[in-house]
Scaffold this motif. Structure first.
Motif, PDB file in Angstrom:
ATOM      1  N   CYS A 157       1.001  -1.416  -0.209  1.00 33.59           N
ATOM      2  CA  CYS A 157      -0.033  -0.022   0.104  1.00 33.59           C
ATOM      3  C   CYS A 157       0.817   1.142   0.043  1.00 33.59           C
ATOM      4  O   CYS A 157       2.196   1.196   0.276  1.00 33.59           O
ATOM      5  CB  CYS A 157      -0.882  -0.069   1.258  1.00 33.59           C
ATOM      6  SG  CYS A 157      -0.342  -0.014   2.894  1.00 33.59           S
ATOM      7  N   SER A 158       0.235   2.341  -0.409  1.00 32.81           N
ATOM      8  CA  SER A 158       1.079   3.725  -0.532  1.00 32.81           C
ATOM      9  C   SER A 158       0.259   4.796  -0.036  1.00 32.81           C
ATOM     10  O   SER A 158      -1.017   4.968  -0.249  1.00 32.81           O
ATOM     11  CB  SER A 158       1.337   3.997  -1.930  1.00 32.81           C
ATOM     12  OG  SER A 158       1.741   2.726  -2.802  1.00 32.81           O
ATOM     13  N   VAL A 159       1.074   5.552   0.631  1.00 32.62           N
ATOM     14  CA  VAL A 159       0.553   7.051   0.957  1.00 32.62           C
ATOM     15  C   VAL A 159       0.847   7.974   0.208  1.00 32.62           C
ATOM     16  O   VAL A 159       2.020   8.072   0.027  1.00 32.62           O
ATOM     17  CB  VAL A 159       0.392   7.345   2.486  1.00 32.62           C
ATOM     18  CG1 VAL A 159       0.311   8.673   2.908  1.00 32.62           C
ATOM     19  CG2 VAL A 159      -0.084   6.367   3.443  1.00 32.62           C
ATOM     20  N   HIS A 160      -0.017   8.990  -0.484  1.00 35.11           N
ATOM     21  CA  HIS A 160       0.676   9.840  -1.263  1.00 35.11           C
ATOM     22  C   HIS A 160      -0.199  11.045  -1.167  1.00 35.11           C
ATOM     23  O   HIS A 160      -1.228  11.156  -0.785  1.00 35.11           O
ATOM     24  CB  HIS A 160       0.539   9.276  -2.810  1.00 35.11           C
ATOM     25  CG  HIS A 160      -0.936   9.121  -3.428  1.00 35.11           C
ATOM     26  ND1 HIS A 160      -1.623  10.017  -3.930  1.00 35.11           N
ATOM     27  CD2 HIS A 160      -1.544   8.188  -3.222  1.00 35.11           C
ATOM     28  CE1 HIS A 160      -2.716   9.473  -4.181  1.00 35.11           C
ATOM     29  NE2 HIS A 160      -2.806   8.185  -3.876  1.00 35.11           N
ATOM     30  N   PHE A 161       0.608  12.096  -1.655  1.00 27.91           N
ATOM     31  CA  PHE A 161      -0.256  13.429  -1.950  1.00 27.91           C
ATOM     32  C   PHE A 161      -0.823  13.313  -2.833  1.00 27.91           C
ATOM     33  O   PHE A 161      -0.784  12.892  -3.928  1.00 27.91           O
ATOM     34  CB  PHE A 161       0.692  14.837  -1.836  1.00 27.91           C
ATOM     35  CG  PHE A 161       1.459  15.292  -0.605  1.00 27.91           C
ATOM     36  CD1 PHE A 161       0.895  16.088   0.014  1.00 27.91           C
ATOM     37  CD2 PHE A 161       2.923  14.851  -0.500  1.00 27.91           C
ATOM     38  CE1 PHE A 161       1.507  16.271   1.332  1.00 27.91           C
ATOM     39  CE2 PHE A 161       3.564  15.271   0.751  1.00 27.91           C
ATOM     40  CZ  PHE A 161       2.747  16.131   1.440  1.00 27.91           C
ATOM     41  N   VAL A 162      -2.161  13.958  -2.991  1.00 23.95           N
ATOM     42  CA  VAL A 162      -3.181  13.796  -4.115  1.00 23.95           C
ATOM     43  C   VAL A 162      -3.147  14.918  -4.951  1.00 23.95           C
ATOM     44  O   VAL A 162      -2.881  16.172  -4.671  1.00 23.95           O
ATOM     45  CB  VAL A 162      -4.774  13.989  -3.435  1.00 23.95           C
ATOM     46  CG1 VAL A 162      -5.830  14.034  -4.767  1.00 23.95           C
ATOM     47  CG2 VAL A 162      -4.882  12.791  -2.574  1.00 23.95           C
ATOM     48  N   THR A 163      -2.938  14.693  -6.320  1.00 21.20           N
ATOM     49  CA  THR A 163      -2.992  15.682  -7.291  1.00 21.20           C
ATOM     50  C   THR A 163      -3.885  15.371  -8.323  1.00 21.20           C
ATOM     51  O   THR A 163      -4.892  14.527  -8.077  1.00 21.20           O
ATOM     52  CB  THR A 163      -1.570  15.508  -8.073  1.00 21.20           C
ATOM     53  OG1 THR A 163      -1.282  14.070  -8.671  1.00 21.20           O
ATOM     54  CG2 THR A 163      -0.375  15.706  -7.160  1.00 21.20           C
ATOM     55  N   GLU A 164      -3.954  15.930  -9.379  1.00 21.77           N
ATOM     56  CA  GLU A 164      -4.974  15.901 -10.393  1.00 21.77           C
ATOM     57  C   GLU A 164      -4.829  14.552 -11.042  1.00 21.77           C
ATOM     58  O   GLU A 164      -5.992  14.005 -11.963  1.00 21.77           O
ATOM     59  CB  GLU A 164      -4.930  17.120 -11.341  1.00 21.77           C
ATOM     60  CG  GLU A 164      -5.309  18.398 -10.731  1.00 21.77           C
ATOM     61  CD  GLU A 164      -5.187  19.624 -11.773  1.00 21.77           C
ATOM     62  OE1 GLU A 164      -5.970  19.444 -12.970  1.00 21.77           O
ATOM     63  OE2 GLU A 164      -4.809  20.622 -11.183  1.00 21.77           O
ATOM     64  N   GLU A 165      -3.966  13.875 -11.095  1.00 24.89           N
ATOM     65  CA  GLU A 165      -3.782  12.848 -11.668  1.00 24.89           C
ATOM     66  C   GLU A 165      -4.133  11.543 -10.587  1.00 24.89           C
ATOM     67  O   GLU A 165      -3.691  11.306  -9.556  1.00 24.89           O
ATOM     68  CB  GLU A 165      -2.439  12.324 -12.064  1.00 24.89           C
ATOM     69  CG  GLU A 165      -1.898  10.801 -12.818  1.00 24.89           C
ATOM     70  CD  GLU A 165      -0.696  10.392 -13.138  1.00 24.89           C
ATOM     71  OE1 GLU A 165      -0.186   9.490 -13.196  1.00 24.89           O
ATOM     72  OE2 GLU A 165       0.211  11.435 -12.762  1.00 24.89           O
ATOM     73  N   LEU A 166      -5.079  10.714 -11.047  1.00 30.44           N
ATOM     74  CA  LEU A 166      -5.746   9.512 -10.257  1.00 30.44           C
ATOM     75  C   LEU A 166      -4.619   8.634  -9.678  1.00 30.44           C
ATOM     76  O   LEU A 166      -3.994   8.152 -10.601  1.00 30.44           O
ATOM     77  CB  LEU A 166      -6.739   8.833 -10.931  1.00 30.44           C
ATOM     78  CG  LEU A 166      -7.320   7.610 -10.146  1.00 30.44           C
ATOM     79  CD1 LEU A 166      -8.400   8.289  -9.008  1.00 30.44           C
ATOM     80  CD2 LEU A 166      -8.355   6.766 -11.033  1.00 30.44           C
ATOM     81  N   ASP A 167      -4.520   8.598  -8.325  1.00 23.56           N
ATOM     82  CA  ASP A 167      -3.671   7.729  -7.859  1.00 23.56           C
ATOM     83  C   ASP A 167      -2.024   8.169  -8.254  1.00 23.56           C
ATOM     84  O   ASP A 167      -1.466   6.894  -8.290  1.00 23.56           O
ATOM     85  CB  ASP A 167      -3.865   6.128  -7.993  1.00 23.56           C
ATOM     86  CG  ASP A 167      -5.270   5.795  -7.236  1.00 23.56           C
ATOM     87  OD1 ASP A 167      -5.585   6.553  -6.406  1.00 23.56           O
ATOM     88  OD2 ASP A 167      -5.856   5.021  -7.850  1.00 23.56           O
ATOM     89  N   GLY A 168      -1.782   9.384  -8.472  1.00 23.38           N
ATOM     90  CA  GLY A 168      -0.636   9.532  -9.281  1.00 23.38           C
ATOM     91  C   GLY A 168       0.347  10.612  -8.470  1.00 23.38           C
ATOM     92  O   GLY A 168       1.481  11.105  -9.054  1.00 23.38           O
ATOM     93  N   GLY A 169      -0.100  11.105  -7.216  1.00 26.05           N
ATOM     94  CA  GLY A 169       0.524  12.090  -6.715  1.00 26.05           C
ATOM     95  C   GLY A 169       1.961  11.749  -6.003  1.00 26.05           C
ATOM     96  O   GLY A 169       2.205  10.598  -5.940  1.00 26.05           O
ATOM     97  N   PRO A 170       2.741  12.539  -5.641  1.00 26.18           N
ATOM     98  CA  PRO A 170       4.270  11.969  -5.221  1.00 26.18           C
ATOM     99  C   PRO A 170       3.837  11.217  -3.792  1.00 26.18           C
ATOM    100  O   PRO A 170       3.095  11.413  -2.609  1.00 26.18           O
ATOM    101  CB  PRO A 170       4.788  13.564  -4.828  1.00 26.18           C
ATOM    102  CG  PRO A 170       4.150  14.409  -5.596  1.00 26.18           C
ATOM    103  CD  PRO A 170       2.793  14.093  -5.837  1.00 26.18           C
ATOM    104  N   LEU A 171       4.748  10.326  -3.945  1.00 27.33           N
ATOM    105  CA  LEU A 171       4.524   9.133  -2.602  1.00 27.33           C
ATOM    106  C   LEU A 171       5.352   9.572  -1.397  1.00 27.33           C
ATOM    107  O   LEU A 171       6.361  10.149  -1.571  1.00 27.33           O
ATOM    108  CB  LEU A 171       5.248   7.807  -2.955  1.00 27.33           C
ATOM    109  CG  LEU A 171       4.367   7.189  -4.241  1.00 27.33           C
ATOM    110  CD1 LEU A 171       5.133   6.007  -4.983  1.00 27.33           C
ATOM    111  CD2 LEU A 171       2.980   6.597  -3.576  1.00 27.33           C
ATOM    112  N   VAL A 172       4.666   9.143  -0.067  1.00 22.95           N
ATOM    113  CA  VAL A 172       5.208   9.433   1.237  1.00 22.95           C
ATOM    114  C   VAL A 172       5.852   8.455   1.752  1.00 22.95           C
ATOM    115  O   VAL A 172       6.925   8.303   2.156  1.00 22.95           O
ATOM    116  CB  VAL A 172       4.186  10.276   2.058  1.00 22.95           C
ATOM    117  CG1 VAL A 172       4.830  10.520   3.602  1.00 22.95           C
ATOM    118  CG2 VAL A 172       3.676  11.412   1.328  1.00 22.95           C
TER     119      VAL A 172
END
Length: 224
Positions: A143-158
């Motif tokens: 699983c991945s925690v990420h910042f949300v951007t306009e790309e679905l499930d595509g923001g920078p990963l934390v």
């Protein structure tokens, strides 16, 4: 940007649509004193979401905004943003919120909107991630925690948690272990944000001022 140490508590609004198991993990983490975050409200687009009961049991304010009562995505998102902003949160957390958010909503919360996704992004964006990992013959999932951007499930990963796939795994057994990993890394990511350690910059996500790799911080999770 917030900084750690003597900073005031980081106010958080959590958005849910279902059972709220990740919400419960956040509630438990904060109650244990592990995090300076404070959940100000839990908002759901479904009145029957069990997570609302979890929030009420913890003394957290709740609100239901039924998306079916609005004329389109933008109208709902505008009402949702107004409801969130009434609590003046520093962070908005998506915890099983089953709505695709409009670009305007995402931009409004740029750098303070986190999501958790049940795969090792960028693999398996979207739904049915556990079965897709099995069908592909993968040896690891997670699983991945990420910042949300306009790309679905595509923001920078934390942060990501890696879970080994067993030979006899089904989608259900794999999902159960991934959920356990989610309950470890989501409170961790929220704590890092609340402490001012994680931030979003133009180049990507940073932890303690250092640019994180594309995979984020990677943790290997062993089921007990």
């Amino acid at each position: 940007m917030r900084s750690g140490g003597s900073s005031p508590q980081c106010k958080v609004v959590v958005l849910i649509s279902g059972s709220g198991s990740n919400l419960q993990a956040l509630i438990d983490s904060i109650a244990s004193g592990d995090s300076p975050a404070q959940i100000s409200a839990v908002i759901s687009n479904r009145a029957d979401a069990y997570g609302l009961q979890r929030a009420q049991a913890a003394g957290i304010a709740t609100l239901v905004l039924d998306h079916k009562q609005f004329e389109g995505r933008e109208a709902f998102d505008a009402a949702l943003a107004a409801a969130i902003d009434a609590y003046q949160p520093q962070l908005v957390v998506l915890a099983g919120f089953m709505r695709i958010l409009s670009a305007g909503f995402v931009r409004h919360y740029q750098g303070r909107l986190l999501n958790i996704h049940p795969s090792l992004l960028p693999k398996y964006k979207g739904l049915h991630t556990h079965q897709r990992a099995l069908d592909a013959g993968d040896r690891e999932h997670g699983c991945s925690v990420h910042f949300v951007t306009e790309e679905l499930d595509g923001g920078p990963l934390v942060v990501q948690a890696v879970v080994a796939i067993a030979a006899d795994d089904s989608a259900d057994t794999l999902a159960q272990r991934v959920h356990g990993a989610e309950h470890q890394i989501y409170p961790l990511a929220v704590r890092w944000f609340a402490e001012g350690r994680v931030q979003l910059h133009e180049q990507g996500a940073t932890l303690d001022g250092q640019l994180l790799p594309a995979s984020g911080q990677v943790l290997h999770y062993a089921d007990s």
